[in-house]
Design an enzyme around this catalytic site. Structure first.
Site, PDB file in Angstrom:
ATOM      1  CG  HIS A   9       7.886   3.611  -0.363  1.00 40.97           C
ATOM      2  ND1 HIS A   9       8.180   4.523   0.612  1.00 40.97           N
ATOM      3  CD2 HIS A   9       7.803   4.303  -1.527  1.00 40.97           C
ATOM      4  CE1 HIS A   9       8.273   5.731   0.062  1.00 40.97           C
ATOM      5  NE2 HIS A   9       8.062   5.627  -1.229  1.00 40.97           N
ATOM      6  CG  ASP A  56       2.294   1.073   1.462  1.00 39.53           C
ATOM      7  OD1 ASP A  56       1.441   1.776   0.883  1.00 39.53           O
ATOM      8  OD2 ASP A  56       3.512   1.303   1.422  1.00 39.53           O
ATOM      9  CD  GLN A 104       2.539   3.309  -6.265  1.00 37.53           C
ATOM     10  OE1 GLN A 104       1.866   3.472  -7.277  1.00 37.53           O
ATOM     11  NE2 GLN A 104       3.363   4.232  -5.818  1.00 37.53           N
ATOM     12  CE  LYS A 133       2.420   7.393  -3.474  1.00 32.51           C
ATOM     13  NZ  LYS A 133       3.582   7.806  -4.245  1.00 32.51           N
ATOM     14  CB  CYS A 167      11.273   5.390  -1.801  1.00 32.64           C
ATOM     15  SG  CYS A 167      11.382   7.160  -1.858  1.00 32.64           S
TER      16      CYS A 167
HETATM   17  C1  LIG Z   1       4.215   1.719  -1.891  1.00 30.19           C
HETATM   18  C2  LIG Z   1       4.365   3.086  -1.314  1.00 30.19           C
HETATM   19  N1  LIG Z   1       4.332   3.244   0.023  1.00 30.19           N
HETATM   20  C3  LIG Z   1       4.440   4.453   0.587  1.00 30.19           C
HETATM   21  C4  LIG Z   1       4.607   5.592  -0.165  1.00 30.19           C
HETATM   22  C5  LIG Z   1       4.745   6.915   0.529  1.00 30.19           C
HETATM   23  O1  LIG Z   1       3.659   7.717   0.278  1.00 30.19           O
HETATM   24  P1  LIG Z   1       3.609   9.224   0.804  1.00 30.19           P
HETATM   25  O2  LIG Z   1       4.903   9.844   0.421  1.00 30.19           O
HETATM   26  O3  LIG Z   1       2.439   9.810   0.103  1.00 30.19           O
HETATM   27  O4  LIG Z   1       3.420   9.179   2.282  1.00 30.19           O
HETATM   28  C6  LIG Z   1       4.657   5.481  -1.547  1.00 30.19           C
HETATM   29  C7  LIG Z   1       4.841   6.678  -2.402  1.00 30.19           C
HETATM   30  O5  LIG Z   1       5.877   7.031  -2.895  1.00 30.19           O
HETATM   31  C8  LIG Z   1       4.535   4.206  -2.133  1.00 30.19           C
HETATM   32  O6  LIG Z   1       4.597   4.050  -3.456  1.00 30.19           O
END
Ligand SMILES: Cc1ncc(COP(=O)(O)O)c(C=O)c1O
Lengths: 141, 404
Positions: B121, B198, B201, B224, B362
């Site tokens: 991401h 990370d 998900q 999430k 993203c």
């Molecule tokens: C794999 C992953 N990393 C990071 C993020 C970013 O999360 P947040 O926007 O809650 O900081 C997301 C969410 O869209 C994600 O799916």
């Protein structure tokens, strides 16, 4: 009534015949599938409109005292909306384009089907159309 | 067994009508909906105990502090950390990654390497780019196979003594692939490479145990996990967090301040400058309670059943082109339909009441690698049903017929 307003009214009338959103969208999709006058050499980043979820390229030409617009999108629905905009703005004078009020988008009830980001994209397209018109007006003096 | 009716009834938002259709919410990878147990906790906080924490002597401050710290304890147990000092509350996944990618700069120098993967991401790419720019470290990128898995041979090849940090997603938000974290960590342990995961998900969809996974850092967002937005967690091994310098300065994170020098508070306060999102942290605790009551192993099983049902249906559609075909997947399905634009499908589904994500989710580099302008993504949560999936496919074929 200016010609820009007249065409807008015609579009509103035409779309008011549809009773549900599916018919309206089918109409737009139909427009999106139509052949258009767009020279692919303009599919360059400098002609891309910002703020659209799908890609939209737009360029304008001047024919005597009128401006014509040519646009393309990789999404059909967007192409349909573009076709409506072109119907309204193409072959008009710079002044008529610059001074036009665009109420047909509200009236055909499309806005409520567009999310904020998509509505923004549409606004960017209209802004770019007006910018072209201003450019031609200045060039003409 | 999952008490399905009870779960659905905790989410009043599922009764919302969109364009006269019942809402079908398939955008759980972007954010999950919030059950009344969680929203009640937020209301209760502001109606009955709103106050600042860790500083007052009064009643309200005491109960809020207690609830706040209780949440930390819950998070610690939920992810199998050893100590509460290892749980830092942040604004979310993105904030957690930025914290480490900034504080860790102290230990990086010219020529060091940071390893990420092609499926990350943007939140797990850009902070490391900034970190590399600042320190002179190089950003290396592990390939993803055409099935949408980490190329483990390539990963092994790229790892070396210079690799200081490896940052990889637990589950891909676009492909749905569940990455083999333990295996990856074992490879990293051959060198002195720190492992950052990370978990955005993963956290709501399978049991996570950071100690068993043997990772150095793990992070996720509350939103999430059926919790509120604006709150997240960074887990870090105590010995590493001890050594890291603070990320931001302010209140909460100090021990003693003079104009000459400030000494920092102990963990985890060292990383929690300023007044935190108190109601959000407490609500995160409630979200964890909610999930644990259902049981994460059952949730995994249930969502896997949904994914299988989905795959059975999608396999029968000849114009369906899946993106991410690993056999080891979470309940996320990205795809395109032949010869139509993802955006057109998204607009039509929206009008039929179905919420999906369209675009690059993203993960632009990942889409670019596979020459995709974007995809449509359906992602499932505990309240979704097989009949919603059936409805989704009916609508999908209707939309396709309109467009094609
Ligand atoms: C794999 C992953 N990393 C990071 C993020 C970013 O999360 P947040 O926007 O809650 O900081 C997301 C969410 O869209 C994600 O799916």
């Amino acid at each position: 009534m200016t010609s820009v307003e007249k065409i807008q009214n015609e579009i509103v009338e035409e779309l008011s015949l549809f009773t549900d959103w599916i018919e309206k969208y089918e109409y737009l999709i139909g427009l999106g599938k139509d052949e258009i006058d767009f020279d692919k050499k303009f599919m360059k980043d400098e002609f891309l409109i910002n703020g659209c979820q799908s890609k939209v390229w737009l360029y304008a030409k001047q024919n005597n005292s009128k401006v014509t617009f040519h646009a393309y999108s990789d999404a059909i629905m967007t192409k349909g909306i573009i076709a409506l905009l072109i119907k309204v703005f193409s072959n008009q004078s710079p002044d008529d384009i610059i001074n036009s009020k665009l109420d047909f988008i509200d009236k055909i009830g499309l806005k409520s089907h567009l999310s904020a980001t998509r509505a923004n994209g549409l606004m960017s397209m209209i802004k770019q159309i007006k910018i072209y018109a201003i450019g031609f007006k200045e060039k003409n003096g | 067994m999952i008490d399905f009716e009870k779960i659905r009834s905790s989410f009043p938002i599922l009764d919302v009508k969109v364009n006269d259709n019942k809402l079908v919410y398939f955008d759980n990878a972007a954010t999950t909906q919030t059950p009344t147990q969680v929203t009640n906790s937020i209301r209760n906080y502001f109606n009955k105990q709103n106050s600042n924490i860790h500083r007052g002597v009064h009643h309200l401050s005491n109960i809020s502090t207690e609830d706040f710290e209780q949440s930390r304890k819950k998070v610690k147990e939920f992810i199998g950390a050893e100590k509460e000092e290892e749980i830092v509350f942040t604004r979310g996944t993105t904030d957690s990654i930025n914290l480490v990618a900034t504080s860790y700069q102290k230990f990086l120098k010219n020529g060091d390497e940071i390893l990420i993967s092609e499926m990350e991401h943007h939140s797990n790419i850009v902070p490391w780019q900034l970190c590399a720019e600042k320190t002179g470290a190089k950003l290396k990128v592990v390939s993803v196979t055409k099935e949408g898995e980490i190329d483990m041979d390539h990963l092994e090849k790229l790892l070396n003594e210079k690799t200081k940090i490896l940052s990889i997603t637990h589950i891909s938000n676009t492909l749905g692939t569940i990455n083999p974290i333990s295996e990856i960590t074992k490879l990293a342990r051959k060198y002195d490479t720190k492992v950052f995961i990370d978990g955005a998900q993963a956290i709501a969809h399978q049991k996570v145990n950071v100690t068993e996974l043997d990772v150095d850092f793990y992070c996720f967002s509350a939103h999430k996990l059926y919790g509120p937005t604006g709150v997240g967690v960074l887990y870090g091994k105590e010995e590493i967090l001890e050594k890291l310098p603070p990320y931001q300065g302010g209140g909460e994170m100090i021990e003693l301040v003079t104009f000459e020098k400030t000494t920092y508070a102990k963990l985890p306060s060292k990383f929690e400058a300023g007044t935190p999102n108190i109601s959000g942290v407490i609500a995160l605790g409630k979200a964890i309670e909610f999930i644990e009551e259902i049981n994460l192993d059952l949730i995994f099983e249930y969502e896997d059943m949904l994914l299988n049902h989905y795959n059975e249906k999608s396999n029968k559609i000849e114009y369906y082109e899946p993106f991410g075909t690993s056999l080891n997947k979470s309940a996320i399905a990205s795809f395109n339909l032949k010869k139509v634009h993802h955006y057109d499908i998204g607009v039509l589904l929206d009008n039929m009441g179905i919420a999906v994500r369209t675009g690059h989710h993203c993960t632009q580099p990942l889409h670019k690698k596979f020459n995709l302008a974007g995809t449509i993504r359906a992602s499932f949560g505990i309240y979704n049903t097989k009949s919603e999936i059936d409805y989704f496919f009916d609508c999908l074929s209707k939309a396709y017929k309109m467009l094609y």
